[in-house]
Design a protein around this motif. Structure first.
Motif, PDB file in Angstrom:
ATOM      1  N   GLY A   1       0.823  -1.195   0.000  1.00  0.00           N
ATOM      2  CA  GLY A   1       0.000   0.000   0.000  1.00  0.00           C
ATOM      3  C   GLY A   1       0.859   1.246   0.000  1.00  0.00           C
ATOM      4  N   VAL A   2       0.404   2.273  -0.689  1.00  0.00           N
ATOM      5  CA  VAL A   2       1.117   3.551  -0.765  1.00  0.00           C
ATOM      6  C   VAL A   2       0.094   4.671  -0.825  1.00  0.00           C
ATOM      7  N   CYS A   3       0.318   5.706  -0.040  1.00  0.00           N
ATOM      8  CA  CYS A   3      -0.464   6.928  -0.218  1.00  0.00           C
ATOM      9  C   CYS A   3       0.403   8.120   0.174  1.00  0.00           C
ATOM     10  N   VAL A   4       0.139   9.229  -0.483  1.00  0.00           N
ATOM     11  CA  VAL A   4       0.840  10.480  -0.192  1.00  0.00           C
ATOM     12  C   VAL A   4      -0.159  11.369   0.528  1.00  0.00           C
ATOM     13  N   VAL A   5       0.264  11.836   1.705  1.00  0.00           N
ATOM     14  CA  VAL A   5      -0.605  12.685   2.525  1.00  0.00           C
ATOM     15  C   VAL A   5       0.223  13.815   3.126  1.00  0.00           C
ATOM     16  N   PRO A   6      -0.436  14.879   3.579  1.00  0.00           N
ATOM     17  CA  PRO A   6       0.283  15.890   4.358  1.00  0.00           C
ATOM     18  C   PRO A   6       0.681  15.277   5.707  1.00  0.00           C
ATOM     19  N   LEU A   7       1.776  15.704   6.242  1.00  0.00           N
ATOM     20  CA  LEU A   7       2.281  15.189   7.514  1.00  0.00           C
ATOM     21  C   LEU A   7       1.202  15.177   8.593  1.00  0.00           C
ATOM     22  N   ALA A   8       0.362  16.172   8.635  1.00  0.00           N
ATOM     23  CA  ALA A   8      -0.665  16.276   9.674  1.00  0.00           C
ATOM     24  C   ALA A   8      -1.708  15.159   9.602  1.00  0.00           C
ATOM     25  N   GLN A   9      -1.745  14.391   8.519  1.00  0.00           N
ATOM     26  CA  GLN A   9      -2.767  13.355   8.372  1.00  0.00           C
ATOM     27  C   GLN A   9      -2.308  11.956   8.767  1.00  0.00           C
ATOM     28  N   VAL A  10      -1.120  11.821   9.300  1.00  0.00           N
ATOM     29  CA  VAL A  10      -0.669  10.494   9.747  1.00  0.00           C
ATOM     30  C   VAL A  10      -1.539  10.060  10.921  1.00  0.00           C
ATOM     31  N   ASP A  11      -1.990   8.804  10.880  1.00  0.00           N
ATOM     32  CA  ASP A  11      -2.860   8.315  11.946  1.00  0.00           C
ATOM     33  C   ASP A  11      -2.143   7.290  12.822  1.00  0.00           C
ATOM     34  N   LEU A  12      -2.777   6.956  13.934  1.00  0.00           N
ATOM     35  CA  LEU A  12      -2.165   6.053  14.910  1.00  0.00           C
ATOM     36  C   LEU A  12      -1.933   4.660  14.331  1.00  0.00           C
ATOM     37  N   GLY A  13      -2.797   4.203  13.449  1.00  0.00           N
ATOM     38  CA  GLY A  13      -2.594   2.888  12.833  1.00  0.00           C
ATOM     39  C   GLY A  13      -1.271   2.810  12.099  1.00  0.00           C
ATOM     40  N   HIS A  14      -0.953   3.845  11.333  1.00  0.00           N
ATOM     41  CA  HIS A  14       0.323   3.874  10.615  1.00  0.00           C
ATOM     42  C   HIS A  14       1.488   3.939  11.607  1.00  0.00           C
ATOM     43  N   VAL A  15       1.334   4.769  12.615  1.00  0.00           N
ATOM     44  CA  VAL A  15       2.382   4.926  13.640  1.00  0.00           C
ATOM     45  C   VAL A  15       2.715   3.574  14.268  1.00  0.00           C
ATOM     46  N   VAL A  16       1.707   2.839  14.672  1.00  0.00           N
ATOM     47  CA  VAL A  16       1.917   1.538  15.311  1.00  0.00           C
ATOM     48  C   VAL A  16       2.542   0.552  14.330  1.00  0.00           C
ATOM     49  N   ASP A  17       2.075   0.553  13.081  1.00  0.00           N
ATOM     50  CA  ASP A  17       2.598  -0.383  12.088  1.00  0.00           C
ATOM     51  C   ASP A  17       4.042  -0.094  11.698  1.00  0.00           C
ATOM     52  N   GLU A  18       4.539   1.093  12.022  1.00  0.00           N
ATOM     53  CA  GLU A  18       5.957   1.367  11.774  1.00  0.00           C
ATOM     54  C   GLU A  18       6.859   0.575  12.726  1.00  0.00           C
ATOM     55  N   GLY A  19       6.300   0.045  13.798  1.00  0.00           N
ATOM     56  CA  GLY A  19       7.050  -0.868  14.659  1.00  0.00           C
ATOM     57  C   GLY A  19       8.178  -0.242  15.455  1.00  0.00           C
ATOM     58  N   GLU A  20       8.102   1.056  15.695  1.00  0.00           N
ATOM     59  CA  GLU A  20       9.166   1.725  16.440  1.00  0.00           C
ATOM     60  C   GLU A  20       8.812   1.936  17.905  1.00  0.00           C
ATOM     61  N   GLY A  21       7.640   1.441  18.307  1.00  0.00           N
ATOM     62  CA  GLY A  21       7.250   1.528  19.710  1.00  0.00           C
ATOM     63  C   GLY A  21       6.533   2.798  20.102  1.00  0.00           C
ATOM     64  N   HIS A  22       6.228   3.665  19.153  1.00  0.00           N
ATOM     65  CA  HIS A  22       5.510   4.900  19.476  1.00  0.00           C
ATOM     66  C   HIS A  22       4.059   4.565  19.816  1.00  0.00           C
ATOM     67  N   THR A  23       3.539   5.251  20.835  1.00  0.00           N
ATOM     68  CA  THR A  23       2.163   4.992  21.279  1.00  0.00           C
ATOM     69  C   THR A  23       1.221   6.151  20.991  1.00  0.00           C
ATOM     70  N   SER A  24       1.732   7.198  20.361  1.00  0.00           N
ATOM     71  CA  SER A  24       0.880   8.320  19.964  1.00  0.00           C
ATOM     72  C   SER A  24       1.444   8.946  18.698  1.00  0.00           C
ATOM     73  N   VAL A  25       0.577   9.614  17.964  1.00  0.00           N
ATOM     74  CA  VAL A  25       1.011  10.310  16.758  1.00  0.00           C
ATOM     75  C   VAL A  25       1.982  11.430  17.131  1.00  0.00           C
ATOM     76  N   ALA A  26       1.732  12.113  18.226  1.00  0.00           N
ATOM     77  CA  ALA A  26       2.616  13.213  18.644  1.00  0.00           C
ATOM     78  C   ALA A  26       4.028  12.706  18.932  1.00  0.00           C
ATOM     79  N   GLU A  27       4.126  11.573  19.601  1.00  0.00           N
ATOM     80  CA  GLU A  27       5.443  10.989  19.908  1.00  0.00           C
ATOM     81  C   GLU A  27       6.155  10.589  18.619  1.00  0.00           C
ATOM     82  N   TRP A  28       5.409   9.933  17.723  1.00  0.00           N
ATOM     83  CA  TRP A  28       5.960   9.526  16.423  1.00  0.00           C
ATOM     84  C   TRP A  28       6.457  10.750  15.657  1.00  0.00           C
ATOM     85  N   ARG A  29       5.619  11.790  15.623  1.00  0.00           N
ATOM     86  CA  ARG A  29       5.972  12.976  14.848  1.00  0.00           C
ATOM     87  C   ARG A  29       7.222  13.648  15.412  1.00  0.00           C
TER      88      ARG A  29
END
Length: 151
Positions: free
Chosen positions: A79-107
Motif C-alpha cells: 500500500g502507498v499513499c501520499v498525505v500531508p504530515l498532519a494526516q498520519v494516523d495512529l494505525g500507521h504509527v503503530v505499524d511502523e514498529g518503532e514503539g511509538h504509542t501516539s502520533v505526537a510521539e511519532w511525529r
C-alpha cells in the motif's frame, strides 16, 4: 511464518530498501522488519524528488540492506499513499514498529530525524524543515524473504 521464495538471481535487479542511515537506528528498523513488527514506513516526497526516484508502487519488491551493506530481507509494497504530515494516523504509527504509542510521539521522533544533519545533507538543503502540510509517503509492506543464513 511462511515466506515466498525469491530467487537469488533476482536480488541484483531489485531496488534497495535502506531504512534511515547506517547505524543504530537502521539496525533497530531492520530488526523490526525481520521480526514482523515493522510493516510500514514513512518517507519524504522531497527525498524521492531530490533523488529522481519514482514513488513506490504496490507490488514493488526491494531488498532490505543492513548497516553493513548486506542484503537481509526482501519486502513487497502492499500500500502507498501520499498525505500531508498532519494526516498520519495512529494505525500507521503503530505499524511502523518503532514503539511509538501516539502520533505526537511519532511525529516528534520523525521531525528530529528529518531535521537532522544527515537528512539535510542528503537533500542538499541545510535549512530543510517539515510542517503540517509537508507531503509524505506512507508505505505498507510485507516481508517476503528472510535472507539471513540459517544457523
Amino acid at each position: 511464518m511462511t515466506y515466498d521464495a525469491v530467487p537469488p538471481r533476482d536480488l541484483a535487479s531489485m531496488a534497495r530498501a535502506e531504512f534511515a542511515f547506517p547505524g543504530p537506528l537502521r539496525d533497530r528498523l531492520v530488526t523490526a522488519v525481520l521480526d514482523g513488527s515493522k510493516t510500514a514506513t514513512t518517507g519524504l516526497v522531497a527525498g524521492y524528488t531530490h533523488e529522481g526516484e519514482p514513488l513506490p508502487e504496490v507490488g514493488n519488491r526491494s531488498v532490505v540492506i543492513d548497516s553493513d551493506d548486506r542484503p537481509v530481507a526482501v519486502i513487497e509494497v502492499t500500500g502507498v499513499c501520499v498525505v500531508p504530515l498532519a494526516q498520519v494516523d495512529l494505525g500507521h504509527v503503530v505499524d511502523e514498529g518503532e514503539g511509538h504509542t501516539s502520533v505526537a510521539e511519532w511525529r516528534a521522533s520523525h521531525e528530529r530525524f528529518w531535521h537532522g544533519e544527515e537528512v539535510r545533507t542528503a537533500l542538499d538543503d541545510p535549512e530543510f524543515t517539515v510542517h503540517d502540510g509537508t507531503p509524505i509517503v506512507l508505505e505498507r509492506f510485507r516481508l517476503l524473504s528472510d535472507l539471513r543464513p540459517s544457523v
